[in-house]
Design an enzyme around this catalytic site. Structure first.
Site, PDB file in Angstrom:
ATOM      1  N   GLU A  79      -3.920  -4.130  11.395  1.00 23.34           N
ATOM      2  CA  GLU A  79      -4.925  -3.059  11.373  1.00 23.34           C
ATOM      3  C   GLU A  79      -5.118  -2.533   9.952  1.00 23.34           C
ATOM      4  OE1 GLU A  79      -2.404  -3.446  13.438  1.00 23.34           O
ATOM      5  OE2 GLU A  79      -2.633  -2.296  15.292  1.00 23.34           O
ATOM      6  N   ARG A  84      -8.057  -2.187   4.753  1.00 21.04           N
ATOM      7  CA  ARG A  84      -8.114  -2.337   3.300  1.00 21.04           C
ATOM      8  C   ARG A  84      -9.126  -3.418   2.906  1.00 21.04           C
ATOM      9  NH1 ARG A  84      -3.916   0.567   1.129  1.00 21.04           N
ATOM     10  NH2 ARG A  84      -4.471  -0.124  -0.951  1.00 21.04           N
ATOM     11  N   ARG A 253      -6.043   9.339  12.549  1.00 17.41           N
ATOM     12  CA  ARG A 253      -6.437  10.010  11.303  1.00 17.41           C
ATOM     13  C   ARG A 253      -7.864   9.620  10.890  1.00 17.41           C
ATOM     14  NH1 ARG A 253      -3.377   9.781   5.400  1.00 17.41           N
ATOM     15  NH2 ARG A 253      -5.297   9.889   4.271  1.00 17.41           N
ATOM     16  N   LYS A 382      -3.557  -1.318  -3.938  1.00 17.60           N
ATOM     17  CA  LYS A 382      -4.130  -0.060  -4.449  1.00 17.60           C
ATOM     18  C   LYS A 382      -4.747  -0.257  -5.830  1.00 17.60           C
ATOM     19  CE  LYS A 382      -1.183   3.412  -2.203  1.00 17.60           C
ATOM     20  NZ  LYS A 382      -0.254   2.583  -1.421  1.00 17.60           N
TER      21      LYS A 382
HETATM   22 ZN   LIG Z   1       0.967  -1.448  13.691  1.00 21.26          ZN
END
Ligand SMILES: [Zn+2]
Length: 469
Positions: A79, A84, A253, A382
């Protein structure tokens, strides 16, 4: 075919079209798959679906393996890899928009320097399995029609350390009302449904993700009393706890702060939310999914551009060919037990190097010597996404720079994230109202600068040049 089956089939087709690198070894390994689909609704009800980002992976690194250079993927659950990868895709789409390309998913919004999704475009999230953490705490009665994942004893710590998917624990009512956990060996139970029919047995799927520090620990009682529900949980790592929240928590979130992340939010008038979450065939409970993903439903007082978007939750009847259950039921039982695949595949619909395969957070196959160098890092790490973001600033130039980035001296990844005021405010509201125990990321791991923009030759952002050397 129903909508959820069409969506999962599209994702499976893209997965199958990718090269073998990073995929599980047939019959011996399994993995998790997730994806983001772009939905384009045209006038006259015609709908076009396209997979724009995809991720596989089952692993998560511990605190000690995290890097202050932003060059390691901490969380390689499918996920998170898919999300990303999608951010990477969106960065390129925004770049196209800034250059005036009409084919971008973005078009100008009314605020200066801000963009919005082109009318008719939305995004759907697919995952081959129930997300780890709260959504995975499923009473077996809700999923008895589903293939049962392997049963392991609680003492089998390797399983809880390695696996993100649900575990299942089996209990038997003993005389005198005392329940005892059954220890069923892999060999005796795999492919054998006899025990499931035993009406004395009640099962609960459990998650390997432990509750966050400060939250009550799971009671670990019999059956449904094993877990507390609704808690924030951290992913299991290899022997040490990780700082990565469970996928259930991250999905929850995103229903408030969006899935675009802090950096892209600088450019967006409104956060991006998933219209629906589709889960492949696996142990699943609609009730548990709603409980886990809708935890933020009551959040209020969000800043402009943010609002609660609870996705429609759907399950598909099509199973992922490399899922754990599929691999187990289609493997030769004399072989060693199937294990999670250590690699993570990232793919997204970008023009250059769409595929990125990692292991332990770094590009797969790099030598030890290359670790720490740009060659070793994932294109969705990142620091790489930060680089792409800084390129966007260069393309935007003075005229298209959003307000939140004007006349500010910013240098590190942390600086640019903090400068996304709306995003940070939304996160503060969410944290204070729903997730006060959500651990903060260690700041020292976010203070890195981009290689190509590092001091002292870094262009001064206040001069709005932002061009790369
Ligand atoms: Zn997971």
């Amino acid at each position: 075919m129903c909508e959820s089956d069409e969506i999962s089939q599209l994702v499976y087709d893209v997965y199958l079209s990718l090269p073998r690198k990073g995929k599980p070894e047939a019959g011996l390994q399994w993995t998790l798959l997730a994806a983001v689909l772009k939905i384009t609704e045209k006038t006259g009800h015609s709908v076009h679906r396209e997979v724009v980002a995809l991720g596989t992976g089952t692993k998560c690194i511990g605190r000690s393996a995290m890097s202050p250079r932003g060059d390691v993927l901490n969380d390689s659950h499918a996920e998170v890899i898919a999300r990303r990868s999608c951010v990477r895709y969106l960065m390129e789409q925004l770049c196209l928009a800034l250059r005036g390309d009409q084919n971008s998913v973005f078009c100008p919004a009314n605020q200066n320097g801000k963009w919005k999704l082109r009318p008719g475009i939305s995004f759907v999230f697919f995952t081959s399995h129930t997300p780890c953490g709260d959504a995975s705490i499923v009473p077996m009665t809700d999923s008895q029609v589903q293939p049962c994942p392997p049963i392991r004893s609680e003492e089998d710590s390797e399983a809880t350390n390695q696996d993100s998917e649900m575990e299942s624990v089996r209990w038997r009512e003993e005389s005198g009302g005392v329940r005892k956990k059954l220890k069923v060996s892999e060999e005796t139970q795999s492919g054998n449904a006899a025990a499931v029919e035993d009406c004395d047995v009640s099962d609960v799927h459990r998650t390997g993700a432990k509750s966050v520090p400060g939250a009550p620990a799971d009671p670990k009682g019999p059956g449904l009393m094993y877990h507390s529900v609704g808690l924030l949980r951290v992913k299991p790592g290899r022997g040490e706890p990780t700082l990565s929240l469970s996928c259930s928590d991250k999905l929850a979130r995103w229903t408030v702060v969006g899935f675009q992340g802090a950096l892209l939010s600088h450019f967006l008038q409104e956060a991006l939310y998933f219209k629906a979450v589709v889960v492949g065939k696996c142990p699943y409970s609609q009730q548990a999914m709603e409980r886990a993903l809708n935890r933020c439903g009551q959040v209020c007082g969000l800043p402009e551009g943010f609002s609660v978007h609870l996705p429609e939750l759907m399950q598909s009847s099509l199973e992922f060919i490399h899922s754990r259950t599929h691999t187990q039921t289609h493997t030769d039982h004399t072989q060693a037990r199937v294990v999670p695949c250590g690699a993570a595949v990232s793919w997204c619909a970008v023009s250059k190097q769409p595929l990125d395969v990692t292991a332990n957070g770094y590009k797969q196959g790099v030598t030890k010597k290359a670790l720490g160098t740009p060659r070793a890092r994932s294109l969705i790490s990142k620091v790489e996404l930060f680089d792409s973001f800084l390129e966007l600033l260069a393309v935007a130039g003075d005229s298209q720079l959003p307000e939140s980035l004007r006349c500010k001296k910013l240098s590190s990844y942390w600086d640019y994230k903090q400068a996304a005021e709306g995003y940070q405010q939304a996160w503060d509201v969410l944290r204070s109202q729903v997730f006060p125990l959500w651990p903060r990321s260690p700041r020292e791991l976010l203070l890195f600068c981009s290689d190509s923009h590092s001091a002292p030759n870094r262009p001064d952002p206040s001069s709005a040049t932002h061009s790369r050397p």
